[in-house]
Design an enzyme around this catalytic site. Structure first.
Site, PDB file in Angstrom:
ATOM      1  N   CYS A  60     -23.980 -10.044 -70.257  1.00 34.61           N
ATOM      2  CA  CYS A  60     -24.674 -10.471 -69.035  1.00 34.61           C
ATOM      3  C   CYS A  60     -23.919 -11.543 -68.262  1.00 34.61           C
ATOM      4  O   CYS A  60     -24.449 -12.110 -67.297  1.00 34.61           O
ATOM      5  CB  CYS A  60     -26.075 -10.950 -69.377  1.00 34.61           C
ATOM      6  N   TYR A  79     -42.673   1.286 -66.694  1.00 33.20           N
ATOM      7  CA  TYR A  79     -42.163   2.629 -66.402  1.00 33.20           C
ATOM      8  C   TYR A  79     -43.308   3.631 -66.304  1.00 33.20           C
ATOM      9  O   TYR A  79     -43.098   4.768 -65.889  1.00 33.20           O
ATOM     10  CB  TYR A  79     -41.156   3.056 -67.488  1.00 33.20           C
ATOM     11  N   GLU A 108     -38.496 -22.923 -71.854  1.00 33.77           N
ATOM     12  CA  GLU A 108     -37.721 -22.074 -70.930  1.00 33.77           C
ATOM     13  C   GLU A 108     -38.450 -21.941 -69.597  1.00 33.77           C
ATOM     14  O   GLU A 108     -37.857 -22.045 -68.529  1.00 33.77           O
ATOM     15  CB  GLU A 108     -37.552 -20.664 -71.520  1.00 33.77           C
ATOM     16  N   ARG A 155     -26.898  -9.952 -77.832  1.00 33.99           N
ATOM     17  CA  ARG A 155     -27.246 -10.904 -76.779  1.00 33.99           C
ATOM     18  C   ARG A 155     -27.933 -12.171 -77.317  1.00 33.99           C
ATOM     19  O   ARG A 155     -28.569 -12.897 -76.575  1.00 33.99           O
ATOM     20  CB  ARG A 155     -28.156 -10.240 -75.761  1.00 33.99           C
ATOM     21  N   CYS A 177     -24.836  -7.415 -66.611  1.00 36.07           N
ATOM     22  CA  CYS A 177     -24.551  -6.495 -67.733  1.00 36.07           C
ATOM     23  C   CYS A 177     -24.280  -5.050 -67.323  1.00 36.07           C
ATOM     24  O   CYS A 177     -23.517  -4.355 -67.978  1.00 36.07           O
ATOM     25  CB  CYS A 177     -25.629  -6.568 -68.808  1.00 36.07           C
ATOM     26  N   LYS A 179     -40.986 -11.180 -71.323  1.00 35.05           N
ATOM     27  CA  LYS A 179     -40.419  -9.861 -71.615  1.00 35.05           C
ATOM     28  C   LYS A 179     -39.912  -9.818 -73.043  1.00 35.05           C
ATOM     29  O   LYS A 179     -39.214 -10.753 -73.423  1.00 35.05           O
ATOM     30  CB  LYS A 179     -39.264  -9.632 -70.642  1.00 35.05           C
ATOM     31  N   LYS A 199     -37.265 -14.426 -71.896  1.00 33.11           N
ATOM     32  CA  LYS A 199     -36.747 -13.096 -72.210  1.00 33.11           C
ATOM     33  C   LYS A 199     -36.167 -13.143 -73.618  1.00 33.11           C
ATOM     34  O   LYS A 199     -35.236 -13.902 -73.897  1.00 33.11           O
ATOM     35  CB  LYS A 199     -35.680 -12.709 -71.198  1.00 33.11           C
TER      36      LYS A 199
HETATM   37  C1  PBG Z   1     -30.502  -6.781 -67.878  1.00 35.34           C
HETATM   38  C2  PBG Z   1     -31.805  -6.246 -68.272  1.00 35.34           C
HETATM   39  C3  PBG Z   1     -32.201  -5.609 -69.452  1.00 35.34           C
HETATM   40  C4  PBG Z   1     -33.522  -5.206 -69.267  1.00 35.34           C
HETATM   41  C5  PBG Z   1     -33.894  -5.626 -68.011  1.00 35.34           C
HETATM   42  N1  PBG Z   1     -32.836  -6.282 -67.414  1.00 35.34           N
HETATM   43  C6  PBG Z   1     -31.432  -5.275 -70.660  1.00 35.34           C
HETATM   44  C7  PBG Z   1     -30.977  -6.277 -71.605  1.00 35.34           C
HETATM   45  O1  PBG Z   1     -31.210  -7.471 -71.454  1.00 35.34           O
HETATM   46  O2  PBG Z   1     -30.328  -5.851 -72.539  1.00 35.34           O
HETATM   47  C8  PBG Z   1     -34.346  -4.444 -70.257  1.00 35.34           C
HETATM   48  C9  PBG Z   1     -35.425  -3.629 -69.662  1.00 35.34           C
HETATM   49  C10 PBG Z   1     -36.029  -2.619 -70.549  1.00 35.34           C
HETATM   50  O3  PBG Z   1     -35.756  -2.483 -71.756  1.00 35.34           O
HETATM   51  O4  PBG Z   1     -36.868  -1.887 -70.016  1.00 35.34           O
HETATM   52  N2  PBG Z   1     -30.089  -7.903 -68.526  1.00 35.34           N
END
Ligand code: PBG
Length: 324
Positions: free
Chosen positions: A130, A313, A233, A217, A122, A248, A195
């Site tokens: 992606c 972070y 998954e 997405r 992405c 996540k 995710k």
């Molecule tokens: C890439 C990716 C994303 C995040 C981590 N890897 C963005 C998405 O899927 O849109 C998000 C990480 C975050 O929000 O801290 N695909």
């Protein structure tokens, strides 16, 4: 007057007793710090919605990594911002791409720092999706070839762990066989297994310049209403050879973290995403929340739910607070 024989408060009377009976711990060696790397010289550009986080050019990235490693953080997770984007995301698997160069620079200056790379197209595609688009739809199987090339090129540059986050089906098996074929039999795969399609990724898309140009997405990331599907998954990724599985986002998905840990007992990472960070930063900036306390409480909650490691972070600040 009747009184039950247990008084729960007995074990809460002093700090020492509370520590003795505490059930969960949080230490810096469980934290992974995400970093954004871009081309250019001496770039250090703050991400507006993520105060304290920056897009860094390579020399600044190395300096930042030295600092976090010095604080006891064992690992970083790298995201790259390429110079140009195209339909095929070709910057992602270019041997001289931004991540490939950044990994090599990091491993040269800090060989002991674990370098984990995000494997996803992405940030590299002009449309921000992606994978490769065919007839308006992200094509799964063509994308697998690109992801495999990307993961192998990261390993060749020296990445210690590759972390696919694209949510294509079959990507773990494809990447595993690609890595093994090139001799990287000991490079683990940390799979973003569960995710979810989440609005909490908003600030990250500013940081990585990766907002999709059309649509969203939801045709590849998970529906946030589902928990049984998260288990499926994860089980599929484990069957395909994932070494570490990820859930996540983290805080709004503690039930998923708990459930996956209970059902699999595999090493589990939780990604406390950009929106989680921004919320706490914004409230703290207003003086509405005590940042240190809410951050440490949140990280502890993620550990308590079952995460072995946490991508956050706040890792740098948390490492400092944990030392105090
Ligand atoms: C890439 C990716 C994303 C995040 C981590 N890897 C963005 C998405 O899927 O849109 C998000 C990480 C975050 O929000 O801290 N695909």
């Amino acid at each position: 007057m009747y009184f039950p024989s247990y008084r729960m408060r007995r074990l809460r009377t002093t700090e020492q007793v509370r520590d003795l009976v505490s059930e969960t711990d949080l230490s810096t060696d469980r934290l992974i710090y995400p970093l954004f790397v871009s081309h250019g010289k001496d770039v250090r550009s703050e991400i507006k919605s993520m105060p304290g986080c920056y897009q860094l050019s390579i020399s600044n990235l190395v300096a930042e990594a030295m600092e976090v490693f010095g604080l006891g953080i064992p690992a970083v997770l790298l995201f790259g911002i390429p110079a140009v984007k195209d339909d095929a995301g070709s910057g992602a698997y270019d041997d001289e791409g931004i991540i490939q160069m950044a990994v090599a620079a990091l491993k040269e200056s800090l060989p002991e720092l674990l370098v984990i790379t995000d494997v996803c197209l992405c940030e590299y595609t002009s449309h921000g999706h992606c994978g490769i688009i065919k007839d308006g739809y992200v094509d799964n199987d063509i994308t697998l070839e690109m992801l495999t090339r990307m993961a192998v090129s990261h390993a060749e540059a020296g990445a210690d762990i590759v972390a696919p986050s694209d949510m294509m089906d079959g990507r773990v098996a494809a990447i595993r066989s690609g890595l093994d074929g090139e001799g990287f039999i000991n490079t683990p795969i940390m799979s973003y297994a569960a995710k979810f399609a989440s609005a909490f990724y908003g600030p990250f898309r500013e940081a990585a310049e990766s907002s999709p140009e059309f649509g969203d997405r939801r045709s590849y990331q998970m529906d946030h209403r589902n928990s049984n599907e998260a288990v499926r998954e994860v089980l599929l990724d484990l069957e395909e050879g994932a070494d570490i599985i990820m859930v996540k986002p983290a805080l709004p998905y503690l039930d998923i973290i708990y459930r996956i840990k209970q059902e699999t007992r595999f090493p589990l990472a939780a990604y406390s995403v950009s929106g989680e960070y921004s919320m706490l930063k914004a409230a703290a900036a207003q003086g509405w929340l005590d940042e240190k306390r809410v951050v440490l409480e949140s990280l502890m909650a993620i550990r308590r739910a079952g995460a072995d490691m946490i991508i956050t972070y706040h890792a740098r600040e948390a490492a400092r607070w944990l030392k105090e």
